[in-house]
Each structure stands twice: as C-alpha cells, then as structure tokens.
Design a protein around this motif. Structure first.
Motif, PDB file in Angstrom:
ATOM      1  N   PRO A 168       0.800  -1.235   0.000  1.00 22.54           N
ATOM      2  CA  PRO A 168       0.000   0.000   0.000  1.00 22.54           C
ATOM      3  C   PRO A 168       0.833   1.285   0.000  1.00 22.54           C
ATOM      4  CG  PRO A 168      -0.894  -1.572   1.580  1.00 22.54           C
ATOM      5  CD  PRO A 168       0.366  -2.180   1.050  1.00 22.54           C
ATOM      6  N   GLU A 169       2.012   1.263   0.626  1.00 18.60           N
ATOM      7  CA  GLU A 169       2.834   2.488   0.634  1.00 18.60           C
ATOM      8  C   GLU A 169       3.417   2.771  -0.747  1.00 18.60           C
ATOM      9  OE1 GLU A 169       3.171   4.739   3.071  1.00 18.60           O
ATOM     10  OE2 GLU A 169       1.777   3.563   4.293  1.00 18.60           O
ATOM     11  N   ALA A 170       3.726   1.717  -1.486  1.00 16.80           N
ATOM     12  CA  ALA A 170       4.227   1.903  -2.855  1.00 16.80           C
ATOM     13  C   ALA A 170       3.103   2.431  -3.739  1.00 16.80           C
ATOM     14  CB  ALA A 170       4.770   0.584  -3.404  1.00 16.80           C
ATOM     15  N   LEU A 171       1.893   1.890  -3.549  1.00 12.87           N
ATOM     16  CA  LEU A 171       0.747   2.368  -4.334  1.00 12.87           C
ATOM     17  C   LEU A 171       0.431   3.816  -3.979  1.00 12.87           C
ATOM     18  CD1 LEU A 171      -1.641  -0.742  -4.270  1.00 12.87           C
ATOM     19  CD2 LEU A 171      -0.177   0.036  -6.149  1.00 12.87           C
ATOM     20  N   ALA A 172       0.588   4.161  -2.711  1.00 14.03           N
ATOM     21  CA  ALA A 172       0.337   5.552  -2.302  1.00 14.03           C
ATOM     22  C   ALA A 172       1.355   6.481  -2.960  1.00 14.03           C
ATOM     23  CB  ALA A 172       0.398   5.665  -0.782  1.00 14.03           C
ATOM     24  N   ALA A 173       2.624   6.071  -2.992  1.00 15.86           N
ATOM     25  CA  ALA A 173       3.658   6.893  -3.636  1.00 15.86           C
ATOM     26  C   ALA A 173       3.334   7.074  -5.112  1.00 15.86           C
ATOM     27  CB  ALA A 173       5.031   6.239  -3.470  1.00 15.86           C
ATOM     28  N   LEU A 174       2.897   5.989  -5.740  1.00 13.05           N
ATOM     29  CA  LEU A 174       2.575   6.074  -7.165  1.00 13.05           C
ATOM     30  C   LEU A 174       1.341   6.936  -7.395  1.00 13.05           C
ATOM     31  CD1 LEU A 174       3.609   5.139  -9.903  1.00 13.05           C
ATOM     32  CD2 LEU A 174       2.059   3.196  -9.744  1.00 13.05           C
ATOM     33  N   ALA A 175       0.390   6.867  -6.477  1.00 11.34           N
ATOM     34  CA  ALA A 175      -0.813   7.704  -6.610  1.00 11.34           C
ATOM     35  C   ALA A 175      -0.430   9.185  -6.620  1.00 11.34           C
ATOM     36  CB  ALA A 175      -1.795   7.414  -5.474  1.00 11.34           C
ATOM     37  N   VAL A 176       0.496   9.546  -5.750  1.00 13.91           N
ATOM     38  CA  VAL A 176       0.931  10.949  -5.702  1.00 13.91           C
ATOM     39  C   VAL A 176       1.627  11.325  -7.018  1.00 13.91           C
ATOM     40  CG1 VAL A 176       2.371  12.641  -4.487  1.00 13.91           C
ATOM     41  CG2 VAL A 176       1.124  10.897  -3.184  1.00 13.91           C
ATOM     42  N   ALA A 177       2.429  10.397  -7.539  1.00 16.87           N
ATOM     43  CA  ALA A 177       3.129  10.668  -8.802  1.00 16.87           C
ATOM     44  C   ALA A 177       2.138  10.806  -9.962  1.00 16.87           C
ATOM     45  CB  ALA A 177       4.137   9.556  -9.089  1.00 16.87           C
ATOM     46  N   VAL A 178       1.145   9.921  -9.995  1.00 20.98           N
ATOM     47  CA  VAL A 178       0.131   9.957 -11.068  1.00 20.98           C
ATOM     48  C   VAL A 178      -0.646  11.271 -11.002  1.00 20.98           C
ATOM     49  CG1 VAL A 178      -2.059   8.924 -11.819  1.00 20.98           C
ATOM     50  CG2 VAL A 178      -0.103   7.455 -11.269  1.00 20.98           C
ATOM     51  N   ARG A 179      -1.040  11.649  -9.786  1.00 19.86           N
ATOM     52  CA  ARG A 179      -1.817  12.883  -9.611  1.00 19.86           C
ATOM     53  C   ARG A 179      -0.994  14.107 -10.010  1.00 19.86           C
ATOM     54  NH1 ARG A 179      -2.521  12.296  -4.680  1.00 19.86           N
ATOM     55  NH2 ARG A 179      -4.499  11.178  -4.798  1.00 19.86           N
ATOM     56  N   THR A 180       0.280  14.114  -9.601  1.00 21.16           N
ATOM     57  CA  THR A 180       1.142  15.264  -9.902  1.00 21.16           C
ATOM     58  C   THR A 180       1.337  15.419 -11.403  1.00 21.16           C
ATOM     59  OG1 THR A 180       2.305  14.848  -7.820  1.00 21.16           O
ATOM     60  CG2 THR A 180       3.365  16.329  -9.398  1.00 21.16           C
ATOM     61  N   TYR A 181       1.561  14.289 -12.044  1.00 29.16           N
ATOM     62  CA  TYR A 181       1.719  14.296 -13.509  1.00 29.16           C
ATOM     63  C   TYR A 181       0.474  14.880 -14.161  1.00 29.16           C
ATOM     64  CZ  TYR A 181       2.779  12.318 -18.153  1.00 29.16           C
ATOM     65  OH  TYR A 181       3.029  12.145 -19.483  1.00 29.16           O
ATOM     66  N   ALA A 182      -0.679  14.401 -13.686  1.00 24.78           N
ATOM     67  CA  ALA A 182      -1.943  14.853 -14.272  1.00 24.78           C
ATOM     68  C   ALA A 182      -2.182  16.338 -14.001  1.00 24.78           C
ATOM     69  CB  ALA A 182      -3.095  14.021 -13.708  1.00 24.78           C
ATOM     70  N   ALA A 183      -1.891  16.765 -12.777  1.00 25.58           N
ATOM     71  CA  ALA A 183      -2.105  18.180 -12.444  1.00 25.58           C
ATOM     72  C   ALA A 183      -1.195  19.069 -13.285  1.00 25.58           C
ATOM     73  CB  ALA A 183      -1.860  18.414 -10.960  1.00 25.58           C
ATOM     74  N   GLY A 216       8.101  24.932  -5.348  1.00 26.32           N
ATOM     75  CA  GLY A 216       6.745  25.465  -5.437  1.00 26.32           C
ATOM     76  C   GLY A 216       6.012  25.141  -6.716  1.00 26.32           C
ATOM     77  N   GLU A 217       6.687  24.501  -7.668  1.00 26.75           N
ATOM     78  CA  GLU A 217       6.035  24.141  -8.935  1.00 26.75           C
ATOM     79  C   GLU A 217       5.812  22.620  -8.971  1.00 26.75           C
ATOM     80  OE1 GLU A 217       5.266  26.277 -11.424  1.00 26.75           O
ATOM     81  OE2 GLU A 217       6.063  28.029 -10.348  1.00 26.75           O
ATOM     82  N   LEU A 218       4.755  22.225  -9.693  1.00 29.30           N
ATOM     83  CA  LEU A 218       4.516  20.791  -9.846  1.00 29.30           C
ATOM     84  C   LEU A 218       5.718  20.116 -10.500  1.00 29.30           C
ATOM     85  CD1 LEU A 218       0.857  21.051 -11.114  1.00 29.30           C
ATOM     86  CD2 LEU A 218       1.578  19.843  -9.041  1.00 29.30           C
ATOM     87  N   ALA A 219       6.153  19.047  -9.892  1.00 27.45           N
ATOM     88  CA  ALA A 219       7.295  18.308 -10.436  1.00 27.45           C
ATOM     89  C   ALA A 219       6.834  17.406 -11.580  1.00 27.45           C
ATOM     90  CB  ALA A 219       7.933  17.468  -9.334  1.00 27.45           C
ATOM     91  N   ARG A 220       7.773  17.053 -12.445  1.00 29.00           N
ATOM     92  CA  ARG A 220       7.458  16.072 -13.502  1.00 29.00           C
ATOM     93  C   ARG A 220       7.716  14.694 -12.929  1.00 29.00           C
ATOM     94  NH1 ARG A 220       9.837  18.896 -18.949  1.00 29.00           N
ATOM     95  NH2 ARG A 220       8.204  20.435 -19.023  1.00 29.00           N
ATOM     96  N   THR A 221       6.678  14.148 -12.363  1.00 32.82           N
ATOM     97  CA  THR A 221       6.852  12.902 -11.616  1.00 32.82           C
ATOM     98  C   THR A 221       6.776  11.684 -12.529  1.00 32.82           C
ATOM     99  OG1 THR A 221       4.527  13.152 -11.088  1.00 32.82           O
ATOM    100  CG2 THR A 221       6.114  13.763  -9.378  1.00 32.82           C
ATOM    101  N   VAL A 222       7.764  11.573 -13.376  1.00 28.17           N
ATOM    102  CA  VAL A 222       7.798  10.415 -14.282  1.00 28.17           C
ATOM    103  C   VAL A 222       8.174   9.168 -13.484  1.00 28.17           C
ATOM    104  CG1 VAL A 222       8.298  11.721 -16.360  1.00 28.17           C
ATOM    105  CG2 VAL A 222      10.173  10.937 -14.907  1.00 28.17           C
ATOM    106  N   TYR A 223       7.775   8.036 -14.000  1.00 33.63           N
ATOM    107  CA  TYR A 223       8.058   6.768 -13.329  1.00 33.63           C
ATOM    108  C   TYR A 223       8.190   5.681 -14.372  1.00 33.63           C
ATOM    109  CZ  TYR A 223       2.945   6.606 -13.798  1.00 33.63           C
ATOM    110  OH  TYR A 223       1.664   6.675 -14.289  1.00 33.63           O
TER     111      TYR A 223
END
Ligand SMILES: [Zn+2]
Length: 404
Positions: free
Chosen positions: A171-186, A234-241
């Motif tokens: 679940p912690e890995a999925l949570a980390a990925l959720a943040v990355a997916v959301r950041t990418y989308a935002a 302060g800017e959205l990061a490019r959370t590639v994975y």
C-alpha cells in the motif's frame, strides 16, 4: 503554487512504462514538445442528474480516450447531449453511435449536429466499452471523432493506478505512485497537451481504460493521498516513473536531453525482485534485418548491430547499424522503438551477435527516469512510507496539498 479546479477556474489541462513526460515514448528518447493553449470547454447543464462538472470543488481532467477515429459508441440507460453553448441537442436510450462527417458529428446515422458536443448518461455512461465517471466531450476534427472523457481527478488517479501498478504492490508503494500519477496529471492540466484535452489515456501519458473495475487497493491509495502532489520549488514536479530501473535510475538529461535537478540518477537497490530486473531477448536474423531496414540500412550478410555510446549509468545512448558499406549511427531509443518496447525492455542492454541472431540482454524495464515502481515496492516492504519513497526518487522535492 495554486492550482485551480479545471472547470470552476476554466482551466483545461506524464508512462507505460509509465509516466514519461509529454510525448516521450515509454523508452524515453525524444524531447518534450511545447504544450497547447488553455481553451476552455464549458460544461453543459446537467439535465439528467447532477453530472460531476457541477459538483463544487471537484477537480477534473480531460482524457483523450484512445481508439476513437471515425465512430464512437455511447452506451447508457439514458444518454443526453448538449451543444457547447449548453443547449440540449439530442437524447437517446441504450446506445447511440456518433460519427464524424468532416467537422460535424452525425448522431445515430441520421441527424447532423455541430462539431462539438457534451454527452452524459444516467446513471452512467460507457464510451466504446469504457465506463467514464463523468461526461464525455465529442469533437469532430477533419473527419476524425475525438472522445474526451472529463473525469474527476481522483477517479482518474485510481483508474490509472489500476493499469500502471500491480495489485499485489505494498500500500505504501501504491500511495507513492498515486501521488506521482496525480502530480503528472495536475501538471498536464496546467499546461494542456491540446486545446481539447489534457492527457492521452495511453502510454503516451498514463494508461486510462475507464473508471469501472478499479480494485479497492487502488481507490484506497488515491483516497489516502487525496490532493497530495510533488512540488519542486513550489512548482509541480514532472513525476515520471517506470517499471524497473535495474539498479540505478537514469538522469533526465541523458534520457531526454534536459537536466532536471530532481530527476538525476539515483542508486536503487530495491527492485531486484522485479521479474524484469534481468531479461534476455533473442532477436532472430530475420527480425534484425527487418529492424535494420526500418532504420534505413539495407541488410546484407555482413549486417552488424552494436552499441556505440553509453550514458554514465551504462544505458545505451547510441547504436550503430552497418551493412554493405552503409553505416548509420542512431539514438539507441530509435533502435528500441523499432525492435519493440516489450522486447528490448530498456536501454540498459548489451547486444551480442551469435550464430545468425542477436542476443540482447538487459536490466530493468522502461526509460529508467524518476520513480522505479518495483524499487518503490521494495522500499515499502522494508518499511518505508510513501513520503520516504517519493523523497528518494524525486530528491529535493516537497509533498504538499494543492491549494484549492
Ligand atoms: Zn530500481
């Protein structure tokens, strides 16, 4: 930084290997193109039921559904459509087929409507077999019909997770990925790819295949990280994975020609249990000749394919193909694309000619930049939380809730 809800603010809007920046194929290799403008689609009135765009405070993302060309089938118990001016233009029950006729849309083989409309269903809507938790905008463009699902951001995050990560992940890995997916989308929502949509629902951005059938573990990962994004200064990061780095992540500078401080190479000793930590692909003589031909070298008996340049992490950056006096040196990413991303899984590879074929051995899967998903899972299993995981793969960044 402040990000506004897509519709409330009138803003319109990074994979497959998961989450490459815009227009970067799963292997990486091409620069990031400028994004489109920020034209605003206005939601039509919800005559059937409160459709998501009208729910105050809900953020949306516009996802171009892959597969649409001339025709799109909508299914729902009750389907209604509005023109972009908000006026109702058509309704149907069960199923309706829309087709592009030049710059206009034909409704169920008969009525010719304008070039853009919004459709919603009650109680829900399926677009070409995908359930979309929201509305869909249909646009005719030179005879092609684009279907753009307007999906609540958090539903999108859970749906993407369900396609980009294994259910068995911690679940912690999925949570980390959720943040990355959301950041990418935002990030995509802030600088849309096209005036009509923010992201493509495929490996070009992040895989989206509808909001139905999303397992609880993915919804929970999205829920418990709701609104959290990764910021750099302060800017959205490019959370590639990517799936698996094979021991060391790659720097954006070498993969895409642009140095990004939080996307520099990191040691990763947590992905060794990935099924693609080590791989081998035996490229047949015929396949090698096909690839050579595709890359502009007519293959003869003396066909040679060799890695001629490597990045500091050991990934191939250049490949030379030569035969019969013709020799071409190209980006290794071009070679990977021609050979197939699922065969040559990463550029961390060796190519050895053997008995009329090529034995290609490698490590990891994907472009190798940013978060290593199997590494994230390995860290989680060692007891790391999602914040610690994100801090490792995106060093120097902060995790924060977006300002409403
Ligand atoms: Zn790794």
């Amino acid at each position: 930084m402040k990000l506004l809800p897509l519709f409330a603010a009138g803003i319109l809007a990074l994979s497959g290997c998961a989450g490459a920046p815009h227009a970067v194929p799963p292997s990486g290799g091409t620069p990031i193109p400028p994004r489109g403008s920020t034209a605003v689609p206005r939601p039509g009135p919800a005559a059937i039921a409160p459709s998501p765009p009208e729910i105050a405070g809900t953020r949306f993302i516009r996802v171009l559904l892959p597969g649409g060309t001339r025709e799109v089938v909508l299914e729902g118990k009750s389907i209604r459509a509005w023109g972009v001016d908000g006026r109702p233009v058509a309704e149907a029950a069960g199923r309706v087929t829309l087709a592009a006729v030049g710059e206009r849309i034909r409704w169920n083989g008969s009525r010719l409507l304008g070039g853009a409309l919004d459709a919603a269903g009650a109680p829900d809507l399926r677009v070409g077999k995908r359930e979309v938790a929201g509305r869909v905008r249909l646009l005719a463009r030179r005879g092609d019909l684009l279907a753009v699902a307007v999906v609540p951001l958090e539903a999108y995050v859970a749906a993407v997770l369900s396609r980009e990560a294994p259910r068995r992940f911690h679940p912690e890995a999925l949570a980390a990925l959720a943040v990355a997916v959301r950041t990418y989308a935002a990030g995509a929502a802030a600088k849309p790819r096209d005036p009509a949509y923010d992201v493509v629902g495929s490996v070009e951005d992040q895989v989206f295949d509808g909001t139905d059938g999303v397992a609880a573990v993915f919804r929970q990962a999205a829920d418990r990280t709701r609104g959290l994004v990764v910021l750099y200064r302060g800017e959205l990061a490019r959370t590639v994975y990517h799936s698996t780095c094979g021991g060391r992540t790659e720097s954006a500078e070498y993969a895409w020609g642009k140095d990004i401080p939080y996307l520099r190479s990191q040691l990763c000793d947590d992905c060794a249990d990935s099924p693609v930590y080590r791989w081998e692909y035996r490229m047949s003589g015929a396949e090698g000749r096909r690839v050579a031909r595709e890359l502009g070298v007519p293959p003869g008996k003396d066909l040679r394919i060799a890695v001629t340049g490597r990045t500091p992490t050991g990934r191939a950056i250049r490949v030379r193909i030569s035969s019969g006096g013709v020799s071409r040196e190209l980006q290794a990413a071009e070679f990977r694309k021609a050979a197939g991303y699922a065969r040559v899984r990463s550029l961390k590879m060796e190519i050895v000619a053997a008995a009329g074929e090529w034995r290609i051995t490698g490590e990891g899967w994907g472009h190798g930049v940013g978060m290593c998903q199997f590494g994230a899972n390995g860290m989680a299993r060692r007891g790391a939380g999602f914040r610690e995981i994100l801090a490792r793969y995106y060093p120097g960044t902060d995790i924060s809730v977006e300002s409403p």
